[in-house]
Every structure is written in structure tokens, then in C-alpha cells.
Design a protein around this motif. Structure first.
Motif, PDB file in Angstrom:
ATOM      1  N   ARG A  58       0.858  -1.192   0.000  1.00  0.00           N
ATOM      2  CA  ARG A  58       0.000   0.000   0.000  1.00  0.00           C
ATOM      3  C   ARG A  58       0.883   1.228   0.000  1.00  0.00           C
ATOM      4  O   ARG A  58       2.064   1.147   0.349  1.00  0.00           O
ATOM      5  N   LYS A 151      17.941  -4.100  -4.778  1.00  0.00           N
ATOM      6  CA  LYS A 151      19.273  -4.484  -4.295  1.00  0.00           C
ATOM      7  C   LYS A 151      19.409  -5.977  -4.512  1.00  0.00           C
ATOM      8  O   LYS A 151      18.490  -6.729  -4.158  1.00  0.00           O
ATOM      9  N   ASP A 154      22.445 -10.059  -1.110  1.00  0.00           N
ATOM     10  CA  ASP A 154      23.878 -10.110  -0.828  1.00  0.00           C
ATOM     11  C   ASP A 154      24.135 -11.083   0.326  1.00  0.00           C
ATOM     12  O   ASP A 154      24.822 -10.769   1.283  1.00  0.00           O
ATOM     13  N   SER A 191       8.599  -2.638   3.103  1.00  0.00           N
ATOM     14  CA  SER A 191       8.022  -3.744   2.336  1.00  0.00           C
ATOM     15  C   SER A 191       7.789  -4.953   3.237  1.00  0.00           C
ATOM     16  O   SER A 191       6.697  -5.539   3.254  1.00  0.00           O
ATOM     17  N   GLN A 194       4.967  -4.459   5.775  1.00  0.00           N
ATOM     18  CA  GLN A 194       3.622  -4.564   5.198  1.00  0.00           C
ATOM     19  C   GLN A 194       3.277  -6.010   4.842  1.00  0.00           C
ATOM     20  O   GLN A 194       2.132  -6.444   4.985  1.00  0.00           O
ATOM     21  N   THR A 212      17.927  -5.137  11.327  1.00  0.00           N
ATOM     22  CA  THR A 212      17.732  -3.914  12.115  1.00  0.00           C
ATOM     23  C   THR A 212      16.248  -3.737  12.407  1.00  0.00           C
ATOM     24  O   THR A 212      15.448  -3.653  11.481  1.00  0.00           O
ATOM     25  N   LYS A 331      16.076   6.469   9.696  1.00  0.00           N
ATOM     26  CA  LYS A 331      15.782   5.458   8.690  1.00  0.00           C
ATOM     27  C   LYS A 331      14.300   5.644   8.422  1.00  0.00           C
ATOM     28  O   LYS A 331      13.549   5.941   9.351  1.00  0.00           O
TER      29      LYS A 331
END
Ligand code: NAP
Length: 870
Positions: A58, A151, A154, A191, A194, A212, A331
């Protein structure tokens, strides 16, 4: 392959991306009568809302505001069903927009742009796509989104997993059914937060891998806010106007309540109000100082942690979910629906990667230190190469074979986040250096698109063909972007705002944090000043008005604005008594001054009677300490022991010296040379009484600000001439050193920056007769400058006294006296002294504190050659 012999198609503009930005850009260009083509790798419109179709996706800006505002008719014809729309509804909206304005005919779907190359000869870009087509265009516009380049995972072994793999940013169109599955989610950003509650409803077991913990606030989704709907219904234009000229692109009433001074009751009430509201900009704006003051931020962060602890049953899980390693807001905070409560479900488990890191992903699941997990599916919610990733994903080559990637190797550099030098006619919508991700994106997108459209219309109207920022304008803007970030807590976090989430990415604060309103004004000012900082060319030649659009420190500019709003009378229009009273009154509104070990008031003898002084002793190290005799500012007329108290405390705490602030006689009651003679007498007395004051014998320096720096400099000359006392150094902060009011800095800065030319004239008139103004005890610049104590001289850019201060530093050096010059970039005469108000002054005062320390060599002996020059 491009077909041989077929000339590439040519457009006025090529746009990359068919999301919010690209669609509106296309519409605007068509309105201008320009030919334009959008390329998008997706097979439909939507941009980020095409790709990010994970369960629970959303928007997190209310739909009243997260929508186009360029056409009131569009707003009438589209009704959102919820306060925060789902991804499918937002995608439907963008499809509706594309169809309504007939935009699809201008879009090549399933076509990715691979490279863009500037041809200096033809002044055209050549665009290469993955469908083989080459097209040429005059203007190349990246509308590729800030959070669109995922991204790459990794994590070791990521390719080994044999089960289903999902990425929130590339979710399959057919969806995913997790019923009865053991699912892992890696990542707890917006993301993940949610998706997790929604996935938990299907999965038989859900394990969340958290590196985190993030701050998240309940979205309280449902019907759109009745209040916002009413405001829109009452006066839609006023509402949209307010959004465009707000700090973050949404009408939110700014507060001037400080977290650090508010009562507990007020703190709690404001917090609970924002918590209930369920809007990001409400919780980010509880206190005016929460983004800049750690103590204020801690209050908000602490209250959110309280909420997390009360939502989560298991205390250990609750503690692991509490963010503690970054300031709230630094953040990107999240809005959620039942996120923390999800951890109370028996089949949901949190793995704290800080205490239990992943060692590898295996064929069957995930191995952590101490535990192996088997999964049917892994969901990566690991984020994006934000703000620059999509821009540098295209091989962009500008003038002289310059590649964008190489130019930005140490971090992006832009003018207004719109363009970058070396790449003519290359525009970015919401590029790095613009408010973008810190704002309501739709408002920022419209502003950028409108600016670009206005620019292209201007070029066409003027018969011009190219536009490119100058190096000077761009470096000035980059500096301003950094200055704005530096006074906030934001750069302290390992965030994607800083590029810290992508391995090897240079860490610079990417967006512009000065505010949507401030930013819009800067963009408008650039245009109003004839495209300041841009080089424009056309068949008729070249034009360029070079310059920097913002060079004042942002907090200094805010203080000036606030003071202008107060409408105080100019000091020089007042009687001396009223001017003094005004100074005293304004000092009462200052924030608490820094703590020092001890403060005592006393008197010392002076040539015209007792001189009051205030002694500041540092809390550490233990004494005895070197001693600094300090003289306050105020044009020899105003000021007292209180006026410079915060600065004295600050210097004392930073330098570890005893500061003796002396209240010398003032004009007009005691005119020249009374103040200068008092200063010299004070230095002599402090020297003679150093031990009794807790000082180290022989370790004595002088300091002063403005007129106080004038008499400090004079005292040094008098001491030299008298052969005693030996002064280890002179710290002169924005000093008056001459009576010549015709230097260029008077012309440049003589009006509008608090200390005006008129006020300086008023000060001189009260202090000294014309005939005395060339006396070296009034104008020390005119004296013999040999064999003086080493100096540290600070000058401020926006100060009428700037040039004489610089001249003094240069003249001292030329006479063989060691002198360090500290430039207070973007500061005014007064801002450096505004301790606790002007945050950007703190690093400069740290330099002053260090300069004082450097006057006194570590061995404890006074020397005429300071440590820093040794
Ligand atoms: P994000 O905020 O960057 O979050 C990525 C998460 O993955 C972080 O928790 C990160 O941990 C974790 N992570 C990354 N690499 C990892 C690794 N190797 N091992 C373990 N954990 C790893 O990305 P996002 O959630 O996609 O959100 C990005 C931005 O998109 C948001 O901040 C927001 O601006 C926007 N967005 C908005 C909405 C909305 O409108 N509602 C929704 C989604 C996204 P660390 O924090 O330790 O790096």
C-alpha cells in the motif's frame, strides 16, 4: 539490431519510466507541442506500482494527497476507496490516468533503455534500447523512480535454495499462495513490515529474519480522514497550494513545541495524538526539534518503544523488535497494520540477526549461527539501490566521453537534483539532491515535471537548444544539500538515504532535507534569476549567469527569517537605553547554555573604577588551567556579562581553559579609548592574579567577539609595546579592526544580516570621534603588527566586517605574526555566537576551542609559537 540504412527515429524528448513521473512528463511535453516517447521495461504503466505487488503493498501517504493534483477534473472523476490504497488500486489509478489522457500511444512497453550518449556535434542524445531500436532526442529525461532498482540479495548461498524464491520488488503477477507453507521473510523495512502480517495469515510457519528493527506506526487504515476530505471539499485549491508550499508536500500544521522543553503531559498528549492519527508526517512532526536534537528524538523513540513492548507478548521478542541503534526518522519509518501483533501468533517467529547472524542460505532453507531452518519459500524484502541505482543502471555518456557512473563514483552530484554538469539536456525527475523520498512523492514529482516543462518551453521560446548546469552552481548546491543534512540527525544512521544499505556504495546523504517549500523557492529563484547557474546555448550563441543559489547555512537563514517575522526595530533607530533593553530582552529567549564546572561573578580594579567580571572554570580537566580573558561584543555600546554568556560557556567547555569575561566601560558614557584601556588593564590584572583565579602562571590568551575582539587585539598591541604581559594567543571572532566602512563586504552585507552598515556607523559615532578613528587603539589594523601573539581570526561570509577581519589575518601574517584564518562559511556576524540555536555554528566553535587549546603547548609553557603552527 538496428536496421541498416534506416535513420533512427527522432523525438524532442525521450522519457525513461511510465510511473507517476513519466506519465505526467509525457502529458506536459505534449501540451507544449513537443514529440516525446516513453520507454519502460514493464508491459504496462505503473512504475514502482507495477513491480511492487507483494501481499499487503500500500502507499504510506494518505490517498487524499498521494495522487496527481494537476487536473481538478481528474480528482473529481477518481474516488479512492481507503485512507491508504492498495497496490492494485494505485495501479488501476495510473492506468485510468494513462487512458484518460491518451498516453499509451506514447509509450513503448517491455523496452529497457540500455544506454544514452550525447552527441556534441548534433546536440542530440542517442538512446539504445534492448529491443534493438536506436532513437535520437534533444532531451533525455529519467523518470525512473527513486526506489526502483532492487538491491541484489547479498547473502551467501542465495542461489542454492531449491524452494520458491520471491522478492517484494519483483512479485509474480499471478501472486503467491503460501497456504500450508513454511516461509522465511528476510528484511523488515517498509516492504517487509507490510507483507509480514499478510503472509502470516496463509503460512503454516513464518520466520522473520531481522537485521535492524524498524520504527513502525499503526496506519489505522480505513476511510479517508474526514478532516482532510472536508478541507479538500471546502477549498481544494487552497489545500493543494498548502501542500506544495509545505515542508513535506502535505498540509501539516508545523509545531514550534520543543521536545526538550515540553512538559511530560504535553509530550504524551502530542505523541498519543500522532499515534492515533496514523500518518507519517504527524509522527515525524511531534516536536520541532526531534530531527535535530538527540534528547528530543529520544523522547519520541522511547514512547514508540513503549508501544512495541505493550503490543508484543513475549518480552524477549518485544525487546528484539525495539529499534535502538538509530534515531527515529533517520531510517524511513514504516506504517503498518498489525505488524507487531503478528509476533504474538504461535506460528510466527523472529530471528534477530544481530545475535544470530545468517551463515548461509542452503538448498533447504537458512543456516544461522546455532540453528538451521527449513523452508518452502524465501521472501526477500531487502530493499533497493535507492535514488541512484536506476539512474546509473543506464550507461549514460555525456560531453567529452564523461560517464555518469564515473562522475558519481564518490556519490551523486547534481544541480537542484534536476541536472548534472557534463550532461547537457539530461533531466532527472526527483533526482538525488531534491526532496523526493523525504516528501510526498506525488507533489515533488509534479513540481519537477512542471519545472522541466517550464524550462523546455523557455528554451523553445528563446531559440535555445541546450541547457547544462555550471560546475560552480552544482558544487554550491551539493554543498547546500550537505549543509542541510549536517544539522540534522539523519546522516548518523546506516540508512538507504545514506547509501549505506548497498555494499560499496559511497555514503552521502542523498535527498535534500531542507523542505519541499524551501526547495521549490530555490527552483523558482533560479528561474527568476534568468536560469542562474545554467549555461544555455543555441544557434544565436551562449548565455550563462553563473552563481550559487543558496550559500547561507540553512539554520542561519531560518533564524533570519524568524527575526524578520518578529519585526523588531533596527537598533540604530533606538536610544541607547532602548537598544540595551532590547538586547537584554532577546537574551531571555535563549535555550539553556552549556554546563561548565563553575561560574563566579566578581570585580577587578580598572582605570576608571571596578570592572565586573565573570569567571568560567571547566568541569574537566582538573585545574589549574590556562586563562583566557574574554571581551563581549556589542559595538562598545551594548552587551554585558550576560550577553555573551553562552559563548563563554561554550569556549570554556571546548577549550578546557578558565575564561574570564570582563565587562569593560561602555560608550557613549565612556568613549574611546576607555574600552581599550580597560581591556589592557584587565589583561594585566588577570596575569598578575592568574594563580588565585585557578590559572597557570604565564598561560594567558585573549579573546573577543566583534567590538570585544577589537579591544582584545588592541590589548595585544599595548602589551607588546609595554613589554608585558606575555600573551600566548589572540582569538578574534568577527573582529572590528578598522574604521573604514567602504570595504566590499560592507556593500555586500551591509543590509539584511542583523549587523548593518547603519548600525556600525551608529556604534562608531557613540564610541569615537572622527579624529580618533584612525588611532591604532581604535583601528588596530593600522598599527604595527610585528611581534604580536599568534592569532586565530574568524570571519563570517555574510558580515560587513568580513573583509577587515581577513585583512587583519593577512597583515599579521605579512608582519611575521602567525595567524590562522577560520572562514565561517554561510554565517553572519552574529550566528556563530548563537549557541544552541544555530547548530551549524558548533563545528566552527569547536575549531575556536581547539585554537585556544593550541595557544597553550602541552608542556605547560607559554610560547609565542603555538602548537598548531609548530
Ligand atoms: P528497506 O527499507 O531498505 O528495507 C530492507 C530490509 O532488508 C531492512 O530491514 C534491511 O536491514 C534488510 N536487509 C537488507 N539486506 C539484508 C541482508 N543481507 N541480510 C539481512 N537483512 C537485510 O527496503 P524496503 O522495505 O523495500 O523499503 C524501501 C523504501 O521503499 C521504504 O523505506 C519506503 O520509502 C519505500 N516503500 C514504501 C512503501 C509504502 O509506500 N508503503 C512500501 C514499501 C516500500 P538493515 O536495515 O539492517 O539494512
Amino acid at each position: 539490431m538496428n536496421q541498416p540504412n534506416k535513420a533512427p527515429e527522432q523525438f524532442d524528448a525521450v522519457i525513461v519510466g511510465a510511473g507517476f513521473s513519466g506519465l505526467y512528463m509525457l502529458r506536459r511535453l505534449r501540451q507544449l507541442g513537443l514529440s516525446a516517447r516513453i520507454f519502460d521495461s514493464a508491459d504496462d504503466v505503473g512504475g514502482t506500482w507495477y513491480w511492487n505487488r507483494y501481499p499487503g503493498a500500500r502507499c504510506d501517504i494518505p490517498t487524499t494527497d498521494y495522487a496527481y493534483s494537476f487536473d481538478p477534473g481528474l480528482e473529481k472523476d477518481w474516488a479512492w476507496s481507503e485512507k491508504y490504497a492498495t497496490q492494485p488500486e494505485i495501479l488501476d489509478y495510473l492506468r485510468f490516468v494513462a487512458d484518460r489522457y491518451g498516453l499509451r500511444s506514447g509509450i513503448d512497453f517491455s523496452t529497457a533503455v540500455l544506454s544514452a550518449r550525447w552527441d556534441t556535434q548534433d546536440r542530440l542524445w542517442t538512446i539504445q534500447t534492448d529491443r534493438g531500436a536506436q532513437v535520437r532526442c534533444r532531451y533525455y529525461i529519467m523518470a525512473s523512480g527513486c526506489l526502483s532498482a532492487p538491491k541484489s540479495p547479498d547473502i551467501d548461498g542465495a542461489d542454492r535454495f531449491a524452494g520458491q524464491v520471491y522478492s517484494t520488488s519483483r512479485w509474480p503477477h499471478e501472486g503467491a499462495d503460501f497456504t500450508g507453507q513454511r516461509v522465511a521473510v528476510i528484511g523488515t523495512g517498509s516492504s517487509g513490515i507490510q507483507a509480514i502480517p499478510v503472509i502470516a495469515r496463509q503460512a503454516s510457519r513464518l520466520t522473520v529474519f531481522q537485521r535492524t528493527p524498524n520504527f513502525s506506526v499503526p496506519a489505522r487504515n480505513g476511510a479517508a480522514s474526514a478532516d482532510r476530505l472536508k478541507q479538500l471539499a471546502d477549498d481544494r485549491d487552497a489545500y493543494r497550494h498548502a501542500a506544495r508550499w509545505s515542508r513535506a508536500g502535505m498540509p501539516v500544521e508545523p509545531t514550534d513545541i520543543l521536545g526538550v522543553t515540553a512538559s511530560d503531559a504535553v509530550r504524551r498528549e502530542r505523541f498519543e495524538g500522532a499515534w492515533e492519527q496514523g500518518e507519517l508526517f504527524a509522527i515525524l512532526g511531534i516536536f520541532a526539534d526531534q530531527g535535530i536534537n538527540p534528547a528530543s528524538n529520544d523522547i519520541v523513540a522511547g514512547l514508540i518503544r513503549e508501544k512495541i513492548r505493550s503490543a508484543v507478548n513475549d518480552p524477549q521478542t518485544a525487546e528484539a523488535l525495539c529499534p535502538k541503534d538509530h534515531y527515529f526518522g533517520t531510517k524511513r519509518p514504516c506504517l503498518d497494520t498489525d505488524y507487531f501483533e503478528t509476533y504474538n501468533l504461535p506460528h510466527v517467529q523472529l530471528v534477530d540477526l544481530r545475535s544470530q547472524p545468517i551463515t548461509s542460505i542452503t538448498e533447504h532453507g537458512i543456516d544461522t549461527v546455532g540453528e538451521s531452518f527449513d523452508f518452502d519459500a524465501i521472501v526477500y524484502a531487502t530493499g533497493f539501490d535507492a535514488m541512484t541505482g536506476a539512474l546509473t543502471a543506464v550507461a549514460v555518456t555525456g560531453r567529452d566521453e564523461l560517464s555518469l557512473k564515473e562522475k558519481w563514483a564518490a556519490g551523486p552530484s547534481t544541480y537542484l537534483g534536476l541536472m548534472t554538469a557534463g550532461f547537457p539536456n539530461f533531466f532527472m525527475v526527483t533526482g538525488p539532491g531534491s526532496p523526493s523520498v523525504l516528501s510526498n512523492m506525488t507533489v515533488s514529482i509534479e513540481q519537477h515535471v512542471d519545472w522541466i516543462a517550464g524550462c523546455l518551453a523557455y528554451l523553445a521560446g528563446e531559440g535555445l537548444e541546450t541547457i547544462e548546469p555550471t560546475a560552480l552552481a552544482e558544487s554550491g548546491w551539493d554543498q547546500h544539500v550537505r549543509d542541510c543534512a549536517a544539522i540534522t540527525l539523519y546522516p548518523t544512521a546506516n540508512s538507504w538515504y545514506m547509501g549505506a544499505n548497498v555494499r560499496g556504495k559511497p555514503q552521502v546523504f542523498l535527498p535534500y532535507i531542507g523542505g519541499v517549500d524551501t526547495y521549490r523557492r530555490a527552483c523558482d529563484d533560479v528561474v527568476a534569476q534568468g536560469y542562474l547557474g545554467f549555461r544555455l546555448t543555441g544557434p544565436g550563441g551562449e548565455r550563462c549567469r553563473d552563481g550559487v543559489i543558496r550559500s547561507m547555512q540553512p539554520d542561519v537563514a531560518l533564524v533570519l527569517e524568524a527575526m524578520a517575522e518578529m519585526g523588531l526595530p533596527a537598533l540604530e533607530t533606538l536610544s541607547v537605553a532602548d537598544a540595551r533593553a532590547l538586547m537584554v530582552a532577546s537574551a531571555q529567549t535563549r535555550p539553556p547554555a552549556p554546563e561548565v564546572g563553575e561560574v563566579t561573578d566578581a570585580v577587578m580594579p580598572g582605570p576608571g573604577g571596578d570592572l565586573p567580571y565573570r569567571l568560567y572554570r571547566p568541569a574537566e580537566p582538573e585545574g589549574p588551567h590556562p586563562v583566557v580573558v574574554y571581551f563581549h561584543g556589542g559595538g562598545w555600546v551594548l552587551g554585558d556579562l550576560d550577553s555573551d554568556d553562552p559563548l563563554c560557556r561554550d569556549l570554556c567547555a571546548r577549550s578546557g581553559t578558565v575564561v574570564v569575561s570582563v565587562n569593560y566601560r561602555h560608550a557613549p558614557e565612556a568613549r574611546f579609548p576607555a574600552a581599550a584601556l580597560d581591556a589592557f588593564a584587565a589583561v594585566q590584572w588577570v596575569h598578575a592574579n592568574a594563580s588565585a583565579l585557578g590559572g597557570i602562571g604565564g598561560q594567558l590568551a585573549v579573546a573577543g567577539w566583534s567590538a570585544g575582539a577589537n579591544i582584545a587585539a588592541v590589548a595585544c598591541q599595548l602589551a607588546r609595546d609595554a613589554g608585558a604581559p606575555l600573551i600566548a594567543g589572540q582569538l578574534l571572532i568577527s573582529p572590528v579592526v578598522d574604521s573604514d566602512l567602504t570595504r566590499p563586504s560592507y556593500a555586500e552585507n551591509g543590509d539584511g544580516y542583523l549587523l548593518t552598515t547603519a548600525l556600525m556607523r551608529w556604534f562608531w559615532d557613540h564610541y569615537a570621534d572622527q579624529a580618533d578613528r584612525a588611532d591604532v587603539r581604535a583601528a588596530p589594523l593600522r598599527g604595527d603588527l610585528r611581534d604580536l601573539p599568534p592569532a586565530c581570526i574568524l570571519t563570517a561570509d555574510y558580515d560587513p566586517l568580513r573583509d577587515e577581519g581577513m585583512a587583519y589575518a593577512a597583515a599579521l601574517k605579512a608582519s611575521g605574526t602567525p595567524a590562522r584564518h577560520v572562514r565561517a562559511r554561510g554565517h553572519t556576524h552574529t550566528s556563530i555566537t548563537m549557541v544552541g540555536v544555530v547548530i551549524s555554528g558548533a563545528p566552527l566553535r569547536a575549531q575556536l576551542g581547539q585554537a585556544l587549546r593550541d595557544f597553550f603547548p602541552p608542556g605547560g609553557h607559554s610560547s609565542s609559537k603555538p602548537h598548531f603552527l609548530a
